[in-house]
Design an enzyme around this catalytic site. Structure first.
Site, PDB file in Angstrom:
ATOM      1  N   LYS A  16       0.827  -1.215   0.000  1.00 41.30           N
ATOM      2  CA  LYS A  16       0.000   0.000   0.000  1.00 41.30           C
ATOM      3  C   LYS A  16       0.860   1.264   0.000  1.00 41.30           C
ATOM      4  O   LYS A  16       0.597   2.198  -0.740  1.00 41.30           O
ATOM      5  CB  LYS A  16      -0.903   0.054   1.242  1.00 41.30           C
ATOM      6  CG  LYS A  16      -1.973  -1.002   1.298  1.00 41.30           C
ATOM      7  CD  LYS A  16      -2.962  -0.724   2.407  1.00 41.30           C
ATOM      8  CE  LYS A  16      -2.373  -0.736   3.803  1.00 41.30           C
ATOM      9  NZ  LYS A  16      -1.915  -2.039   4.262  1.00 41.30           N
ATOM     10  N   ARG A  91      -9.651   0.886   8.820  1.00 42.03           N
ATOM     11  CA  ARG A  91      -9.299  -0.507   9.086  1.00 42.03           C
ATOM     12  C   ARG A  91     -10.391  -1.233   9.850  1.00 42.03           C
ATOM     13  O   ARG A  91     -10.293  -2.446  10.044  1.00 42.03           O
ATOM     14  CB  ARG A  91      -8.033  -0.557   9.915  1.00 42.03           C
ATOM     15  CG  ARG A  91      -6.737  -0.675   9.097  1.00 42.03           C
ATOM     16  CD  ARG A  91      -5.669  -0.811  10.092  1.00 42.03           C
ATOM     17  NE  ARG A  91      -4.410  -1.346   9.905  1.00 42.03           N
ATOM     18  CZ  ARG A  91      -3.327  -0.738   9.434  1.00 42.03           C
ATOM     19  NH1 ARG A  91      -3.418   0.429   8.882  1.00 42.03           N
ATOM     20  NH2 ARG A  91      -2.162  -1.303   9.488  1.00 42.03           N
ATOM     21  N   ARG A 129      12.191  -7.067   5.635  1.00 39.72           N
ATOM     22  CA  ARG A 129      12.283  -5.611   5.480  1.00 39.72           C
ATOM     23  C   ARG A 129      13.193  -5.006   6.555  1.00 39.72           C
ATOM     24  O   ARG A 129      13.212  -5.473   7.693  1.00 39.72           O
ATOM     25  CB  ARG A 129      10.858  -5.063   5.635  1.00 39.72           C
ATOM     26  CG  ARG A 129      10.649  -3.717   5.094  1.00 39.72           C
ATOM     27  CD  ARG A 129       9.215  -3.517   4.719  1.00 39.72           C
ATOM     28  NE  ARG A 129       8.317  -3.398   5.869  1.00 39.72           N
ATOM     29  CZ  ARG A 129       7.039  -3.027   5.753  1.00 39.72           C
ATOM     30  NH1 ARG A 129       6.531  -2.759   4.575  1.00 39.72           N
ATOM     31  NH2 ARG A 129       6.278  -2.945   6.810  1.00 39.72           N
ATOM     32  N   ARG A 162      12.194  -3.178  11.918  1.00 39.38           N
ATOM     33  CA  ARG A 162      11.206  -2.342  12.606  1.00 39.38           C
ATOM     34  C   ARG A 162      10.506  -3.230  13.636  1.00 39.38           C
ATOM     35  O   ARG A 162      10.202  -4.393  13.346  1.00 39.38           O
ATOM     36  CB  ARG A 162      10.192  -1.845  11.561  1.00 39.38           C
ATOM     37  CG  ARG A 162       9.564  -0.533  11.904  1.00 39.38           C
ATOM     38  CD  ARG A 162       8.762  -0.023  10.730  1.00 39.38           C
ATOM     39  NE  ARG A 162       7.427  -0.610  10.685  1.00 39.38           N
ATOM     40  CZ  ARG A 162       6.528  -0.363   9.734  1.00 39.38           C
ATOM     41  NH1 ARG A 162       6.825   0.455   8.740  1.00 39.38           N
ATOM     42  NH2 ARG A 162       5.352  -0.914   9.751  1.00 39.38           N
ATOM     43  N   ARG A 173      -0.418  -9.020  13.091  1.00 42.20           N
ATOM     44  CA  ARG A 173      -1.003  -7.953  12.272  1.00 42.20           C
ATOM     45  C   ARG A 173      -1.912  -8.551  11.191  1.00 42.20           C
ATOM     46  O   ARG A 173      -2.974  -7.995  10.885  1.00 42.20           O
ATOM     47  CB  ARG A 173       0.101  -7.097  11.639  1.00 42.20           C
ATOM     48  CG  ARG A 173       0.780  -6.191  12.661  1.00 42.20           C
ATOM     49  CD  ARG A 173       2.093  -5.654  12.161  1.00 42.20           C
ATOM     50  NE  ARG A 173       1.942  -4.690  11.072  1.00 42.20           N
ATOM     51  CZ  ARG A 173       2.958  -4.299  10.284  1.00 42.20           C
ATOM     52  NH1 ARG A 173       4.157  -4.799  10.453  1.00 42.20           N
ATOM     53  NH2 ARG A 173       2.751  -3.426   9.347  1.00 42.20           N
TER      54      ARG A 173
END
Ligand code: AMP
Length: 224
Positions: A16, A91, A129, A162, A173
């Site tokens: 996104k 969301r 990531r 992260r 998540r």
């Protein structure tokens, strides 16, 4: 012509943020990422930031009222005058209902784009990531990898995972996404808002963005 409200929908790691950045440039509209806004508040250590930090670290959603308030203020900013992309919002059905109420007062054309990516691809993508702790730049393993492995291209700082990109947090998540966010898509479809499913695994981001831009321009009766 009413300004565009482009809702980018998709699970964490579906791309996104990348699509929002590309479409912001090509469509000339603002990019609103609730995740980025919340991370800024956490980094600044203000009251909102302190109240959401532990929820975010656990991969859980922050309260609807907190994000609704941030978005309500944000869409009034001058850079949203031509339209805006919502990345990571709404969301929950509660958030979608508030957004619908906000938009009913403004001439806005709402379009939902759902980026569809298999969860196994997402887990591999997010857990690989890395982020620069100093400037916030994000790097992938295969796409947008740093020039020197493990080091930020911009400032040479050692890259880190992260907090909410750790695999167990990614799974949480995705669980939160499935449970709370999937009904939002059903809400949009029921409300008669155009919702497009866009396959987004194994296709270069620029190609996906071009396809979305073409669909939007056609929908708005503009030349692609
Ligand atoms: P993101 O970068 O969009 O994946 O968001 C990172 C984290 O910020 C999420 O895991 C949530 O904790 C929080 N967050 C972002 N957007 C929302 C939202 N619309 N509603 C609730 N929590 C959010």
């Amino acid at each position: 012509m009413p300004r565009l409200c482009l809702i980018l929908f998709g699970s964490p790691g579906s791309g996104k943020g990348t699509q929002a950045k590309l479409l912001k440039e090509s469509l000339g509209i603002a990019h609103i990422s609730t995740g980025d806004m919340l991370r800024e508040r956490v980094a600044s250590g203000d009251e909102v930031g302190r109240s959401v930090a532990s929820l975010m670290q656990a991969g859980e959603l922050v309260p609807d009222a907190t994000v609704n308030h941030l978005v309500e203020e944000r869409i009034e900013q001058p850079d949203c005058a031509n339209g805006f992309i919502l990345d990571g919002y709404p969301r929950t059905v509660q958030q979608a209902k508030l957004l619908a109420e906000l938009l009913v007062l403004r001439p806005v054309r709402t379009i939902v784009v759902h980026l569809v990516v298999d969860y196994n691809v997402i887990i591999a993508r997010i857990s690989g990531r890395r982020q620069c702790p100093a400037c916030g730049s994000l790097y992938g393993v295969t796409s947008s990898a740093p020039k020197t492995p493990g080091v930020c291209d911009k400032d040479g700082v050692k890259l880190a995972v992260r907090d909410d990109d750790r695999e167990e947090v990614v799974r949480e998540r995705l669980r939160a996404y499935e449970q709370q966010t999937a009904p939002v898509l059903a809400f949009f479809k029921k409300s008669g808002i155009p919702c497009w499913d866009v396959p987004a695994a194994d296709v270069p981001p620029a190609v996906i963005a071009k396809g979305i831009e073409t669909l939007i321009r056609k929908e708005r009766g503009e030349a692609a």
